[in-house]
Design a protein around this motif. Sequence first.
Motif, PDB file in Angstrom:
ATOM      1  N   TRP A   1       0.761  -1.134   0.017  1.00  0.00           N
ATOM      2  CA  TRP A   1      -0.003   0.020  -0.030  1.00  0.00           C
ATOM      3  C   TRP A   1       0.814   1.426  -0.005  1.00  0.00           C
ATOM      4  O   TRP A   1       0.333   2.321  -0.207  1.00  0.00           O
ATOM      5  CB  TRP A   1      -0.924   0.064   1.080  1.00  0.00           C
ATOM      6  CG  TRP A   1      -2.127  -1.030   1.204  1.00  0.00           C
ATOM      7  CD1 TRP A   1      -2.131  -2.105   1.637  1.00  0.00           C
ATOM      8  CD2 TRP A   1      -3.056  -0.857   0.348  1.00  0.00           C
ATOM      9  NE1 TRP A   1      -3.176  -2.899   1.107  1.00  0.00           N
ATOM     10  CE2 TRP A   1      -3.991  -1.932   0.365  1.00  0.00           C
ATOM     11  CE3 TRP A   1      -3.639   0.074  -0.690  1.00  0.00           C
ATOM     12  CZ2 TRP A   1      -4.863  -2.341  -0.316  1.00  0.00           C
ATOM     13  CZ3 TRP A   1      -4.766  -0.119  -1.452  1.00  0.00           C
ATOM     14  CH2 TRP A   1      -5.537  -1.479  -1.356  1.00  0.00           C
ATOM     15  N   GLY A   2       2.192   1.020   0.523  1.00  0.00           N
ATOM     16  CA  GLY A   2       3.004   2.399   0.165  1.00  0.00           C
ATOM     17  C   GLY A   2       3.147   3.256   1.301  1.00  0.00           C
ATOM     18  O   GLY A   2       3.333   4.308   1.211  1.00  0.00           O
ATOM     19  N   TYR A   3       2.498   2.439   2.600  1.00  0.00           N
ATOM     20  CA  TYR A   3       2.706   3.436   3.697  1.00  0.00           C
ATOM     21  C   TYR A   3       4.057   3.657   4.226  1.00  0.00           C
ATOM     22  O   TYR A   3       5.052   2.611   4.152  1.00  0.00           O
ATOM     23  CB  TYR A   3       1.824   2.615   4.881  1.00  0.00           C
ATOM     24  CG  TYR A   3       0.375   2.389   4.364  1.00  0.00           C
ATOM     25  CD1 TYR A   3      -0.366   3.487   3.825  1.00  0.00           C
ATOM     26  CD2 TYR A   3      -0.279   1.350   4.993  1.00  0.00           C
ATOM     27  CE1 TYR A   3      -1.570   3.286   3.536  1.00  0.00           C
ATOM     28  CE2 TYR A   3      -1.562   1.016   4.743  1.00  0.00           C
ATOM     29  CZ  TYR A   3      -2.418   2.157   4.073  1.00  0.00           C
ATOM     30  OH  TYR A   3      -3.711   2.005   3.815  1.00  0.00           O
ATOM     31  N   ASP A   4       4.227   4.657   4.748  1.00  0.00           N
ATOM     32  CA  ASP A   4       5.524   4.949   5.509  1.00  0.00           C
ATOM     33  C   ASP A   4       5.290   5.670   6.955  1.00  0.00           C
ATOM     34  O   ASP A   4       4.177   6.150   7.012  1.00  0.00           O
ATOM     35  CB  ASP A   4       6.341   5.947   4.791  1.00  0.00           C
ATOM     36  CG  ASP A   4       6.815   5.501   3.484  1.00  0.00           C
ATOM     37  OD1 ASP A   4       7.338   4.289   3.279  1.00  0.00           O
ATOM     38  OD2 ASP A   4       6.958   6.330   2.394  1.00  0.00           O
ATOM     39  N   SER A   5       6.129   5.465   7.740  1.00  0.00           N
ATOM     40  CA  SER A   5       5.858   6.130   9.155  1.00  0.00           C
ATOM     41  C   SER A   5       6.059   7.386   9.194  1.00  0.00           C
ATOM     42  O   SER A   5       6.407   8.323   8.085  1.00  0.00           O
ATOM     43  CB  SER A   5       6.881   5.584  10.123  1.00  0.00           C
ATOM     44  OG  SER A   5       8.058   5.954  10.025  1.00  0.00           O
ATOM     45  N   GLU A   6       5.858   8.327  10.154  1.00  0.00           N
ATOM     46  CA  GLU A   6       6.200   9.810  10.083  1.00  0.00           C
ATOM     47  C   GLU A   6       7.477   9.766  10.431  1.00  0.00           C
ATOM     48  O   GLU A   6       8.246   8.709  10.802  1.00  0.00           O
ATOM     49  CB  GLU A   6       5.460  10.474  11.386  1.00  0.00           C
ATOM     50  CG  GLU A   6       3.736  10.426  11.149  1.00  0.00           C
ATOM     51  CD  GLU A   6       3.452  11.218  10.231  1.00  0.00           C
ATOM     52  OE1 GLU A   6       4.103  12.471   9.910  1.00  0.00           O
ATOM     53  OE2 GLU A   6       2.568  10.901   9.227  1.00  0.00           O
ATOM     54  N   PRO A   7       8.211  10.969   9.989  1.00  0.00           N
ATOM     55  CA  PRO A   7       9.587  11.300  10.379  1.00  0.00           C
ATOM     56  C   PRO A   7      10.030  10.574  11.779  1.00  0.00           C
ATOM     57  O   PRO A   7       9.265  11.283  12.623  1.00  0.00           O
ATOM     58  CB  PRO A   7       9.907  12.463  10.050  1.00  0.00           C
ATOM     59  CG  PRO A   7       8.799  12.879   9.063  1.00  0.00           C
ATOM     60  CD  PRO A   7       7.621  12.320   9.542  1.00  0.00           C
TER      61      PRO A   7
ATOM     62  N   MET B   1      15.885   8.348  14.082  1.00  0.00           N
ATOM     63  CA  MET B   1      16.681   7.897  12.773  1.00  0.00           C
ATOM     64  C   MET B   1      16.856   9.071  11.911  1.00  0.00           C
ATOM     65  O   MET B   1      16.850   9.151  10.960  1.00  0.00           O
ATOM     66  CB  MET B   1      15.731   6.939  12.050  1.00  0.00           C
ATOM     67  CG  MET B   1      15.050   5.847  13.135  1.00  0.00           C
ATOM     68  SD  MET B   1      15.980   4.383  13.258  1.00  0.00           S
ATOM     69  CE  MET B   1      16.149   4.014  11.478  1.00  0.00           C
ATOM     70  N   ALA B   2      17.078  10.285  12.264  1.00  0.00           N
ATOM     71  CA  ALA B   2      17.846  11.569  11.706  1.00  0.00           C
ATOM     72  C   ALA B   2      16.537  11.980  10.782  1.00  0.00           C
ATOM     73  O   ALA B   2      16.802  12.149   9.527  1.00  0.00           O
ATOM     74  CB  ALA B   2      18.798  11.232  11.132  1.00  0.00           C
TER      75      ALA B   2
END
Length: 102
Positions: free
Chosen positions: A65-71, A75-76
């Motif tokens: 689904w292409g989900y990414d976490s918030e920055p 982890m810089a």
Amino acid sequence: MAKIPKAYDYVIVGAGSAGCTLTNRLTEDHDVRVLVLEAGGWDRHPFLKLPLGWGKVLVERIYDWGYDSEPQETMAGRRIEVARGKVMRWLVVHQCHGICAR
């Protein structure tokens, strides 16, 4: 063509490992009607079956689904991919290749 019932005893959302297992258990009782809803397709594509093709699936995220976490501060500012498959039995496929790749 089979007649589709208008009422169900259970509605399962998601046909991953848990959804398929739950559906299997519920349908052991032949009097129970279960509807399974899945947004993705079947896991029949060769890329999902071959370890070499699995790399293409991960890099291009073609069954994800292409989900990414918030920055992430720790982890810089990097965003972490959150693999949520849009294919039947995604976790089964994902875990198999994860084990085979070790």
